[in-house]
Design an enzyme around this catalytic site. Structure first.
Site, PDB file in Angstrom:
ATOM      1  N   SER A   9       9.498  11.575   8.529  1.00  0.00           N
ATOM      2  CA  SER A   9       8.572  10.535   8.973  1.00  0.00           C
ATOM      3  C   SER A   9       7.324  11.203   9.540  1.00  0.00           C
ATOM      4  O   SER A   9       7.224  12.441   9.584  1.00  0.00           O
ATOM      5  CB  SER A   9       9.225   9.661  10.047  1.00  0.00           C
ATOM      6  OG  SER A   9      10.323   8.961   9.517  1.00  0.00           O
TER       7      SER A   9
ATOM      8  N   LYS B  18      -3.116   6.371   5.040  1.00  0.00           N
ATOM      9  CA  LYS B  18      -1.662   6.246   5.200  1.00  0.00           C
ATOM     10  C   LYS B  18      -1.208   5.033   4.388  1.00  0.00           C
ATOM     11  O   LYS B  18      -1.293   3.896   4.844  1.00  0.00           O
ATOM     12  CB  LYS B  18      -1.273   6.076   6.670  1.00  0.00           C
ATOM     13  CG  LYS B  18       0.234   6.052   6.904  1.00  0.00           C
ATOM     14  CD  LYS B  18       0.554   5.914   8.386  1.00  0.00           C
ATOM     15  CE  LYS B  18       2.060   5.949   8.613  1.00  0.00           C
ATOM     16  NZ  LYS B  18       2.760   4.794   7.981  1.00  0.00           N
TER      17      LYS B  18
ATOM     18  N   GLU C 144       3.998   7.640  -2.555  1.00  0.00           N
ATOM     19  CA  GLU C 144       4.366   6.245  -2.270  1.00  0.00           C
ATOM     20  C   GLU C 144       4.198   5.401  -3.530  1.00  0.00           C
ATOM     21  O   GLU C 144       3.253   5.591  -4.300  1.00  0.00           O
ATOM     22  CB  GLU C 144       3.467   5.664  -1.168  1.00  0.00           C
ATOM     23  CG  GLU C 144       3.523   6.390   0.159  1.00  0.00           C
ATOM     24  CD  GLU C 144       4.320   5.625   1.218  1.00  0.00           C
ATOM     25  OE1 GLU C 144       4.561   4.425   1.027  1.00  0.00           O
ATOM     26  OE2 GLU C 144       4.684   6.255   2.229  1.00  0.00           O
TER      27      GLU C 144
ATOM     28  N   CYS D 272      -8.860 -30.753  -7.177  1.00  0.00           N
ATOM     29  CA  CYS D 272      -9.419 -29.405  -7.261  1.00  0.00           C
ATOM     30  C   CYS D 272     -10.894 -29.438  -6.851  1.00  0.00           C
ATOM     31  O   CYS D 272     -11.657 -30.265  -7.378  1.00  0.00           O
ATOM     32  CB  CYS D 272      -9.279 -28.884  -8.684  1.00  0.00           C
ATOM     33  SG  CYS D 272     -10.161 -27.334  -8.987  1.00  0.00           S
TER      34      CYS D 272
END
Length: 648
Positions: A105, A143, A190, A390
């Site tokens: 970590s 990160k 990742e 809409c």
């Protein structure tokens, strides 16, 4: 204390954990955002639940609150295994294997003062090594808030507990790419998904991007929308070694800290929850080493959330290019975290309805200084504003799960460009009509599919395309009509809500293509796999595209007819009822054609190998890993020729 209530996904995760703690105590902990009044055992179980929910994609508290919980627990339990080891993943993905190298970590800091303390330790290490501290370089990277994994070139592993993870190589087999079309084998990284793609295509189906990351590596039952995102290159494995970064002298970094951090934080189009700072000198890294949980030469800088209570002036509906109507709360302008906030997006209209968001409502708005604001809580609820029409084309809106959706794919200005892009992308038989050319044509007045097919080569020239390009575009249109495509794919290309390729094929197994427009919701609901609400949405969606559909259909496309169920039940076929997967390069035909033929023989064609797969048909350029993995699951692996011999 704010009221906290678990959703169904979070409750399911808690049940799987089998933690011995009263659910009301968990509600109190996460509602009060404090664990001070709980004993050590209860604090541990609260942390275990918070970690499991976060890693499964359904967080119960903000990162900063979780870190506070950790700090409190650490004070009294510094040697507890939960503190001294890497927080493990919780999704069960199969057999555990040893990682090629440890994945730890990252320690965290929430202020510039804490970063300075960390730098002091870096400088001390340099001095102990007789290195010139003025030459210390720091690398700063985003990160990524994704799913941690390790790629050794042969296999992809989850981080697990940092020492042992699980083999998820199937993600690459499904088409997952390395970011930037990079090479395999670059180590830790990742799995992430492009933020813009998620918001545009998936946010109406998934609560957050972590749900997608978990789905990418799931062992089986992978959502078709996730597979499409992988195919589109929106989901990637991003190696840390290749990530965008700022690298320079530590003194230069601290002299312009806020600007450099801000620049790196916003450098990539993926979810980011901080930046990572690390010393680059290998001698310093080796000297400082690591705890059982963190590298001492590395730290993550995050920003504590700032919040304010803000009054809502109005709620404005906005139709996206995908037809989803997004509620935007217009606010009394309020200063939060250095910026004036005057509007915030409400996630969907179910949230507006259930939480009473309307004029006069009081919202708790959170901003982390470097990211867009979000609604944390509704302090005061009022009568909500729910539109019926809409805002772009005034069509009647329909509910799809939590969202209001405009079903008018062909005449809604907010959707027409996306409708054209979707049509040609789904057909998949020409290369000329990508987003850039469609955008150019749409801006010049081409709003409908049939209008494109009416254009001649010289008209493309008048729209600003070159002679060669114009002829190519015209030729591509002719090709797309002449090359045979499945009728279910043709229907799916019109982008009707609830009518993806699978549902189109189901309908066409029961009714001819043109007959679908005469069906009632009750007719569709009788077919296995269609609920009444979905059937009603499909009927309304078909009614909205009817005029445009027949204008295009009447141009004479070469459509392959989906076999009716009675025609497909060929028990004499050697693969009737079997589940087959084709992989690799086929020598005696296109893979798509072989899949289509297998379906006509009564087989179910899948995209990935599971324990339920009957045959894996392996063409050229198939890795041993995939073949061995299939055999380990008890799947029969056939070469292309062996398969052709079987069906003959």
């Amino acid at each position: 204390m704010k009221e906290f209530k678990f959703n169904d996904n979070q409750l399911s995760i808690i049940n799987e954990l089998e933690v011995d703690i009263d659910i009301n105590k968990l509600n109190i902990a996460f509602g009060s955002e404090s664990i001070d009044n709980f004993d050590n055992d209860e604090q541990f179980l609260i942390l275990k639940v918070a970690n499991a929910c976060y890693r499964s994609g359904f967080p119960v508290v903000k990162d900063s609150i979780y870190d506070t919980f950790i700090q409190i627990f650490t004070t009294n339990n510094p040697n507890h295994p939960f503190i001294t080891s890497v927080e493990s993943e919780v999704i069960n993905l199969g057999k555990t294997v040893t990682l090629p190298q440890k994945m730890l970590s990252t320690d965290k800091a929430y202020s510039k003062k804490e970063i300075n303390k960390w730098l002091d330790r870096i400088i001390k290490a340099a001095n102990e090594l007789d290195l010139d501290s003025k030459e210390i370089e720091i690398r700063v990277t985003p990160k990524l808030d994704g799913y941690a994994a390790f790629d050794d070139g042969e296999k992809l592993y989850t981080r697990g507990d940092g020492v042992k993870g699980q083999d998820i190589s199937r993600a690459f087999e499904r088409g997952l790419k390395v970011a930037g079309n990079g090479q395999r084998g670059l180590g830790a990284g990742e799995i992430v998904i492009d933020k813009a793609y998620f918001e545009e295509n998936l946010s109406q189906y998934f609560e957050n991007s972590r749900n997608i990351q978990a789905a990418i590596i799931a062992e089986k039952n992978v959502d078709e929308k996730v597979l499409e995102a992988i195919k589109d290159g929106a989901c990637v494995f991003y190696p840390f070694s290749q990530i965008i970064n700022w690298t320079g002298n530590y003194q230069d970094l601290m002299a312009d800290f806020d600007n450099k951090i801000d620049e790196v934080w916003n450098a990539v189009g993926y979810d980011v929850d901080g930046v990572v700072l690390e010393a680059t000198d290998s001698r310093i890294k080796n000297h400082m080493g690591a705890t059982r949980k963190f590298h001492r030469w590395q730290i993550a800088f995050k920003v504590n959330d700032e919040s304010a209570e803000v009054e809502v002036i109005s709620v404005t509906p906005q139709t996206s290019r995908m037809g989803r109507v997004t509620p935007v709360a217009e606010l009394v302008p309020t200063r939060i975290s250095g910026a004036t906030i005057s509007r915030v997006t409400v996630h969907h209209y179910k949230m507006v309805k259930n939480n009473g968001v309307g004029p006069g409502a009081i919202l708790q708005i959170v901003r982390s200084g470097l990211v867009i604001p979000k609604i944390e809580n509704v302090i005061k609820a009022v009568e909500p504003q729910i539109p019926e029409l809409c805002p772009s084309c005034h069509s009647h809106l329909i509910w799809e799960s939590d969202n209001l959706v405009c079903p008018n794919k062909n005449d809604c200005p907010a959707q027409t460009e996306n409708t054209l892009v979707h049509f040609f992308k789904t057909l998949g038989n020409n290369d000329g009509f990508g987003p850039k050319n469609i955008e150019k044509l749409s801006n010049l007045g081409i709003k409908h599919i049939h209008q494109l097919y009416a254009l001649k080569a010289h008209q493309f020239i008048s729209y600003g395309f070159g002679d060669k390009t114009s002829k190519n575009l015209f030729d591509q249109l002719q090709v797309s009509q002449e090359v045979e495509i499945e009728d279910w794919r043709f229907l799916s290309a019109f982008g009707v809500s609830r009518l993806g390729g699978g549902n189109c094929e189901k309908l066409l197994q029961h009714y001819p293509l043109v007959a679908l427009f005469e069906l009632s919701a009750e007719d569709i609901a009788k077919i296995d796999g269609f609920a009444q609400i979905s059937a009603e949405a499909i009927v309304e969606g078909l009614a909205n595209i009817r005029e445009e559909f027949f204008k295009v259909y009447d141009l004479g496309f070469n459509l392959g007819i989906t076999p009716k169920l009675s025609e497909k039940d060929d028990s004499s076929s050697p693969i009737a009822g079997a589940t087959v997967v084709f992989t690799g390069t086929m020598l005696q035909g296109k893979r798509g054609d072989m899949e289509k033929h297998a379906k006509s023989l009564g087989a179910k064609v899948a995209k990935s190998v599971t324990g339920k797969t009957t045959y894996l048909i392996a063409g050229e350029k198939v890795g041993e890993t995939k073949v061995n993995s299939a055999r380990d699951k008890g799947v029969t692996v056939l070469s292309e020729q062996e398969y052709l011999n079987l069906i003959d």
